[in-house]
Every structure is written in C-alpha cells, then in structure tokens.
Design an enzyme around this catalytic site. Structure first.
Site: not given
Length: 513
Positions: A86, A172, A174
């Site tokens: 990002c 993202h 994660e």
C-alpha cells in the site's frame, strides 16, 4: 535488537499502518523470524541485521504530504528483495521515478484483482479477492517495473522489477480479508527471499541463551518476578542460561491476585530450585499510590517503585549489574513509536527512572504472548502455569479504576477469584484468551433482602485473541455469566451489580486502565 547471523530474518519497516504488527505475525507463523522497526532506520543498522528481505508497511499518509514518512533510497540497492504494501508501494514508486496521485475517491474494502502467474502469485488463481485501503494511486510505474495484477479501478494493483526483486501491492495481504494473503506473503518470504522457515522456539532458546551468556559473562542478574506468565518464563530461561548467577526478586506489592504470592514461591522457588527473595512491599506501594487516580501516573509510580525496591534489595547483594524483565513485543509496540501514538505506558517499558542502576535484560521483548506460552512449554514449565491468565505488571492497581484502597483491592481480588473458578469449572480456560474483573469505582442503587443498597459495580472483561494486539469480547453463555454474577453479588461484600464488557480491541484496549 541485533540478531545472530545464522538466523534468517525479514525486516518490516513501520509507516504507521494499523496492520503493521500483523505483517510480523504472519511471517513468524511461517517459521521465519521477523521484526518491526522504524522507517528511519539507517542503512548501516540494516546491514548489521542482515535481513533476507525487507517489507515496507502501509500507512495513513500520502507520499506527497509535507513531512510524509520516507526511507533511504539506498535500501533498494542492497540486493535484498523488497515488498512495498500500500503506502510502501506508493513510496517505492515515487522514490524510483514513477508517479503517484490522489485518487478521485478513497478505495476501501474488498476488491477483485486479476493476477499474472508470477513469483509473487505463484500457484494462485488469476482472480482473487483482496482488501484495499488507500487514497493515493499509482498512475505510472518506474522504469524496469511491470504490472503483475490489476483491478477494475487500477491497472497497477501489484507491480514488480524482476531483475532487482522489488515488488509492490496496492492491497493488504496481511489481513484475513485478502483471500490468498498468506500465500502471497509466503511466496515473497520463501520463494523470493529464499527463507527456509526453520525458526522455532527450540532455536530461539539456543540463540537467546547464547546471547544472555555473552552479555552477562560471570556477573549476576536480578529477575523481576511479578507472578505473571511473562516474568516466570523469563526467570526459567535465565536460570537455564546462567544458573545460580540469577537471583529472582518477587515483589509482593499487595496488588496481586488471590493466593498468587504463595503460589509463586511454591512453584518456582521449590519446583525449579531457583533462588527467589520475596519482598513484602505492600505498605510502601500503597503509600506512594495514596490519592492518585490518573492511570498513567499509577503505572509510572508502580514502575518506579518496582525499580527502587530492586535497588534496595540489590544493595544487599554483591556484584549485581543486570535487571531482567518480562517485556513483550506488544508492550514495545503499544508504548508508541515515531509513527504510532502512545496508547498507554506499559509497566515494563515506561516508568523506569533515568538513574536506574541496572543494565536491562529483556529476553522475550521480541515475542508475542502466544509465542511466550510456546516458549514456556519448550522450557518445561507445566501447562497449568504457562496457561495462567495474563497479568499486567501493575497488577490489580490498574483494575481498580481511580484511587486504590485496601477495600477496593479486596473487592477486585475476591470477584476475580470467583470468575476464574467458574471459568475453570465450565472448561472455558483455553477458549477465552483473557478474563478478569475490574472495579470502575461507580456505585448504584440495589435491593438485597429487604434493604436498599448503594454499592459498587463489578465489570467482567473476557476476550478472545491470538496475541493481544487485537481482540473480541468472548461470547460466554448467558447461564455461565448469570452464575458468575450471582456468586459475586452474594459472596463479595459491597457489590450489588455486575456488568459485562462487550467491546473489541480496537477501539478499546483489553485492560480498562
């Protein structure tokens, strides 16, 4: 923290994302060690760490805002694979000659991307659901880069410079909302960075013992035992490393749970044959805390007094140079960095006097709570001790909201004992990550027997979590809650009401203070 050269490591640079600690966790779950560091870290420090790869986290800012976070561009010339997430991708684009501009509207939430069969997306389907959270967008990629994923809103959902092994994703990976996020991170860590995934608690113990012995030599260490899991694991690890060079000081500050002081002495003093000095300092702590209601001030006072007690005890011993603490990685993160506002001062991080006479040893300050439990099991600590409830350094001092009195401490101590007993009887100990009672200090009207009462309210906090960084309130059966409530109002003096905390973290923290 400088790591041993033989340990593979992925370095994560922090740009203020609420998800940055999740990146570190996801990588560790793959059996690869990872640390989160400030984005201003120097090239020299990075070279000393010798990372196998570098990840640039997301962040809330625009790369074009005045004073926006940046890095030394030399990072891209280290010959180490880099993945920008990002904000990290936008910064990479800007620093390497591409163009980034403000998007017409913020892209937040789930999106569909179409990915190429590339190293980063190896073995994954072309169409994937990802989680976007950004207000800038890349409109032109740097020379040498190509797009490896696009979405209806952006032609550059992921980019790569294959020759220099520099990657960027506009989403993202994660977070759980990204369908194949773990696989994408695993491809970066295992395929691109060539990590073997051999980081285990057994390896951690060997490396940490080596470091402790090198740091301490033939000198002596005091270990601050609070009665909690963290300090107990630290004590056993240190004892394994340096044996009788360790003296544990257990400060009974009068802020412990019911029966905890005697349990510590029995289980660790006798059970592990460790040298433990028990110091009864209740009056000393209560005098310092008298009239104090601010939670930050209470934490600072308790932290300071802990060290002063150690100073007093150390003066009775010869050649003591080190103080060991059970600081966790979550403590370090939550106490704030340049990119994160301080949420609260942790007892093991803040509150230490500048003139402290000891050099600190914090052997688990790179571990999350679940990793500390795994470490405890690996060290041979019985499961019932390892799985005891997390207990903060300031103890019940931060579970009595406002000013602390003996009466209030006893109310919390007895109500907490009832809660823990019922949870154990119902077999819920492993299902609930943390549970405890708090005394908000508010009174309310009630009726007990034929009499009107005006007594205290007890709050119950029970959460589910993996590492304490985020949590949700536990969905305890109503009949169990009713049983807990009934016992507390009937067995604990000066309580006529029980409430249940149904907030998550964020926006709340797990502890009330």
């Amino acid at each position: 923290m400088e790591m041993a050269k033989e340990q593979e490591m992925i370095l994560v640079l922090d740009f203020g994302s609420q998800y940055n600690q999740l990146i570190t966790r996801r990588i560790r779950e793959m059996g690869v060690y990872s640390e989160l560091h400030d984005h201003e870290i120097s090239i020299e420090e990075i070279k000393k760490m010798n990372p196998k790869g570098i990840i640039l986290s997301g962040g809330p800012n625009s790369v074009y805002e005045e004073g926006s976070y940046t890095i030394d561009p030399e990072i891209y010339n280290l010959g180490v694979p880099v993945l920008g997430i990002c904000y990290g991708m936008q910064l990479t684009t800007k620093l390497l000659g591409g163009k980034v501009e403000r998007a017409n509207e913020r892209e937040y939430g789930k999106a569909i991307i179409h990915a190429k069969a590339d190293e980063l997306f190896f073995g994954l389907p072309e169409e994937q659901t990802v989680w976007m959270s950004h207000s800038d967008k890349v409109i032109e990629i740097p020379e040498g880069f190509e797009s490896i994923a696009d979405s209806p809103s952006t032609p550059y959902a992921a980019i790569e410079d294959k020759e220099r092994r520099i990657y960027g994703v506009q989403f993202h990976p994660e977070v759980r909302h990204t369908e194949y996020g773990n696989d994408i991170l695993r491809n970066f860590v295992r395929r691109i960075c060539d990590c073997t995934g051999e980081w285990t608690m057994e390896n951690f113990i060997d490396l940490e013992i080596e470091k402790i012995r090198e740091q301490v030599g033939d000198r002596k260490v005091l270990c601050a035992m609070s009665g909690g899991v963290d300090s107990s694991v630290v004590a056993v690890l240190l004892h394994k490393a340096i044996g009788d060079q360790l003296t544990c000081i257990f400060v009974d500050h009068g802020l412990l749970r019911k029966g905890e002081g005697d349990m510590v002495m029995e289980q660790f003093g006798e059970g592990f044959n460790m040298n433990i000095i028990r110091v009864n300092a209740k009056d000393r702590f209560m005098d310092k805390l008298k009239g104090v209601s601010d939670p930050e001030q209470k934490r600072k006072i308790i932290g300071n007094e802990f060290v002063y007690v150690f100073d007093d005890e150390a003066s009775k011993l010869e050649g003591v140079d080190f103080l060991a603490q059970g600081t966790l990685y979550t403590d370090v993160i939550e106490s704030g960095t340049k990119t994160a506002q301080t949420i609260k001062s942790h007892h093991n991080v803040g509150g230490l006097p500048e003139d402290m006479q000891f050099e600190l040893i914090e052997p688990i300050n790179t571990l999350f709570k679940d990793e500390v439990r795994a470490l405890g099991i690996e060290l041979g600590i019985p499961e019932h001790l390892v799985w005891r409830q997390p207990f903060p350094g300031p103890g019940l001092g931060i579970r009595v909201l406002g000013e602390i009195t003996e009466e209030k401490l006893e109310i919390v101590r007895e109500s907490d004992a009832i809660l823990r007993e019922v949870i154990r009887e119902e077999g819920l100990e492993r299902e609930i990550w943390q549970y405890f009672t708090v005394l908000p200090g508010m009174r309310s009207v009630g009726v007990m027997g034929d009499y009107r009462t005006y007594d205290y309210t007890i709050g119950i906090r029970a959460v589910t979590s993996i590492d304490g960084m985020t949590s949700d309130f536990a969905r305890i059966d109503w009949e169990v809650l009713q049983k807990i409530s009934s016992r507390i109002v009937n067995e604990v003096d000066h309580v006529n009401r029980v409430v249940y905390d149904v907030t998550s973290k964020p926006p709340s923290t797990i502890e009330w203070e």
